[in-house]
Scaffold this motif. Structure first.
Motif, PDB file in Angstrom:
ATOM      1  N   LYS A  43       0.827  -1.210   0.000  1.00  0.00           N
ATOM      2  CA  LYS A  43       0.000   0.000   0.000  1.00  0.00           C
ATOM      3  C   LYS A  43       0.862   1.262   0.000  1.00  0.00           C
ATOM      4  O   LYS A  43       0.626   2.201  -0.765  1.00  0.00           O
ATOM      5  CB  LYS A  43      -0.949  -0.003   1.214  1.00  0.00           C
ATOM      6  CG  LYS A  43      -1.869  -1.224   1.259  1.00  0.00           C
ATOM      7  CD  LYS A  43      -2.790  -1.226   2.474  1.00  0.00           C
ATOM      8  CE  LYS A  43      -2.093  -1.358   3.810  1.00  0.00           C
ATOM      9  NZ  LYS A  43      -1.344  -2.638   3.952  1.00  0.00           N
ATOM     10  N   THR A  44       1.882   1.270   0.863  1.00  0.00           N
ATOM     11  CA  THR A  44       2.750   2.444   0.928  1.00  0.00           C
ATOM     12  C   THR A  44       3.606   2.549  -0.339  1.00  0.00           C
ATOM     13  O   THR A  44       3.857   3.645  -0.845  1.00  0.00           O
ATOM     14  CB  THR A  44       3.627   2.393   2.201  1.00  0.00           C
ATOM     15  OG1 THR A  44       2.759   2.363   3.340  1.00  0.00           O
ATOM     16  CG2 THR A  44       4.526   3.616   2.298  1.00  0.00           C
ATOM     17  N   MET A  47       1.598   4.167  -2.827  1.00  0.00           N
ATOM     18  CA  MET A  47       1.573   5.612  -2.547  1.00  0.00           C
ATOM     19  C   MET A  47       2.798   6.321  -3.110  1.00  0.00           C
ATOM     20  O   MET A  47       2.728   7.474  -3.518  1.00  0.00           O
ATOM     21  CB  MET A  47       1.559   5.847  -1.027  1.00  0.00           C
ATOM     22  CG  MET A  47       0.219   5.996  -0.411  1.00  0.00           C
ATOM     23  SD  MET A  47      -0.907   7.027  -1.326  1.00  0.00           S
ATOM     24  CE  MET A  47      -0.207   8.660  -1.124  1.00  0.00           C
ATOM     25  N   LYS A  48       3.917   5.636  -3.079  1.00  0.00           N
ATOM     26  CA  LYS A  48       5.142   6.247  -3.615  1.00  0.00           C
ATOM     27  C   LYS A  48       4.989   6.507  -5.104  1.00  0.00           C
ATOM     28  O   LYS A  48       5.463   7.524  -5.619  1.00  0.00           O
ATOM     29  CB  LYS A  48       6.356   5.358  -3.332  1.00  0.00           C
ATOM     30  CG  LYS A  48       6.728   5.379  -1.853  1.00  0.00           C
ATOM     31  CD  LYS A  48       7.906   4.455  -1.558  1.00  0.00           C
ATOM     32  CE  LYS A  48       8.193   4.478  -0.049  1.00  0.00           C
ATOM     33  NZ  LYS A  48       9.068   3.395   0.381  1.00  0.00           N
ATOM     34  N   SER A  62       6.063   5.563   5.331  1.00  0.00           N
ATOM     35  CA  SER A  62       4.854   4.969   5.873  1.00  0.00           C
ATOM     36  C   SER A  62       4.384   5.846   7.026  1.00  0.00           C
ATOM     37  O   SER A  62       5.124   6.086   7.967  1.00  0.00           O
ATOM     38  CB  SER A  62       5.142   3.567   6.373  1.00  0.00           C
ATOM     39  OG  SER A  62       3.990   3.074   6.990  1.00  0.00           O
ATOM     40  N   THR A  64       2.393   5.297   9.350  1.00  0.00           N
ATOM     41  CA  THR A  64       1.743   4.536  10.412  1.00  0.00           C
ATOM     42  C   THR A  64       1.839   5.221  11.776  1.00  0.00           C
ATOM     43  O   THR A  64       0.906   5.200  12.559  1.00  0.00           O
ATOM     44  CB  THR A  64       2.319   3.107  10.499  1.00  0.00           C
ATOM     45  OG1 THR A  64       1.981   2.447   9.280  1.00  0.00           O
ATOM     46  CG2 THR A  64       1.710   2.317  11.639  1.00  0.00           C
ATOM     47  N   HIS A  90      -2.245  11.669   2.672  1.00  0.00           N
ATOM     48  CA  HIS A  90      -1.989  10.245   2.875  1.00  0.00           C
ATOM     49  C   HIS A  90      -2.239   9.912   4.340  1.00  0.00           C
ATOM     50  O   HIS A  90      -1.630  10.504   5.219  1.00  0.00           O
ATOM     51  CB  HIS A  90      -0.524   9.957   2.488  1.00  0.00           C
ATOM     52  CG  HIS A  90      -0.120   8.523   2.625  1.00  0.00           C
ATOM     53  ND1 HIS A  90       1.192   8.150   2.723  1.00  0.00           N
ATOM     54  CD2 HIS A  90      -0.851   7.385   2.670  1.00  0.00           C
ATOM     55  CE1 HIS A  90       1.256   6.811   2.811  1.00  0.00           C
ATOM     56  NE2 HIS A  90       0.030   6.339   2.789  1.00  0.00           N
ATOM     57  N   ASP A  92      -2.822   6.663   7.267  1.00  0.00           N
ATOM     58  CA  ASP A  92      -2.721   5.245   7.586  1.00  0.00           C
ATOM     59  C   ASP A  92      -3.472   5.035   8.890  1.00  0.00           C
ATOM     60  O   ASP A  92      -3.059   5.504   9.939  1.00  0.00           O
ATOM     61  CB  ASP A  92      -1.245   4.855   7.732  1.00  0.00           C
ATOM     62  CG  ASP A  92      -1.089   3.358   7.952  1.00  0.00           C
ATOM     63  OD1 ASP A  92      -1.997   2.731   8.548  1.00  0.00           O
ATOM     64  OD2 ASP A  92      -0.054   2.813   7.538  1.00  0.00           O
ATOM     65  N   GLU A 121      -4.752   4.213   3.852  1.00  0.00           N
ATOM     66  CA  GLU A 121      -4.428   2.811   4.099  1.00  0.00           C
ATOM     67  C   GLU A 121      -5.280   2.331   5.271  1.00  0.00           C
ATOM     68  O   GLU A 121      -5.517   3.077   6.202  1.00  0.00           O
ATOM     69  CB  GLU A 121      -2.936   2.654   4.450  1.00  0.00           C
ATOM     70  CG  GLU A 121      -2.012   3.067   3.312  1.00  0.00           C
ATOM     71  CD  GLU A 121      -0.534   2.765   3.575  1.00  0.00           C
ATOM     72  OE1 GLU A 121      -0.218   1.720   4.168  1.00  0.00           O
ATOM     73  OE2 GLU A 121       0.305   3.600   3.181  1.00  0.00           O
TER      74      GLU A 121
END
Ligand code: ADP
Ligand code: MG
Length: 152
Positions: A43-44, A47-48, A62, A64, A90, A92, A121
């Motif tokens: 997922k990350t 995103m990149k 990330s 998180t 973004h 998470d 995410e």
């Protein structure tokens, strides 16, 4: 549509393809995309690829531990890629504990502000009926470095 990728780079390329497809129909937003998949699915990494498409300067990490990051999209990128998005957001939600914390990160606001494209995410942390306007992208493990990306 289903894509198979065999490396993180291929996943980033697919991300660029999918993001182009999404914004070709809605150039302004707000747009809310959910990235669904297990830990380590990519997922990350996806995103990149999105960040590369929007040419946001800072490295995508990330989030998180910080829950959310906001990246400003430049006028140059808007002209080059022919869209009107101003911010890539973004989030998470893996560690989100309850709906109260969801309010604290102003999810509703980021989701509805014009010019925003929001990627989340672990969107399933959000209560079910808030997901009606979500564009879902699923990423599944399909072998060591192989992933299946599903986008309808
Ligand atoms: P998530 O955010 O879903 O937890 P990450 O993107 O942080 O996942 O991590 C994915 C991990 O899987 C990275 O270590 C990446 O190098 C690895 N990987 C291996 N093959 C792929 C692939 N085809 N696509 C994406 N990531 C891959
Ligand atoms: Mg992640």
């Amino acid at each position: 549509m289903e894509y198979i990728t065999n490396s993180p780079n291929e996943t980033k390329k697919v991300a660029e393809e999918i993001i182009k497809d999404i914004i070709s129909g809605q150039k302004k937003g707000p747009i809310f995309v959910g990235l669904v998949g297990d830990l380590g699915a990519g997922k990350t990494t996806f995103m990149k690829g999105v960040a590369e498409f929007f040419e946001v300067q800072e490295t995508i990490l990330s989030p998180t531990f910080v829950i959310q990051k906001i990246y400003e999209i430049t006028e140059e990128n808007r002209q080059k890629e022919n869209h009107e998005f101003k911010r890539l957001v973004h989030m998470d939600l893996y560690r989100l504990e309850d709906e109260k914390s969801l309010e604290a990160i102003k999810w509703e606001e980021y989701k509805s502000e014009e010019g925003n494209i929001l990627f989340v995410e672990w969107p399933n942390q959000i209560w079910q009926n808030a997901l009606t306007d979500m564009i879902e992208i699923k990423i599944e493990h399909a072998g060591e470095d192989r992933r299946k990306i599903i986008f309808n």
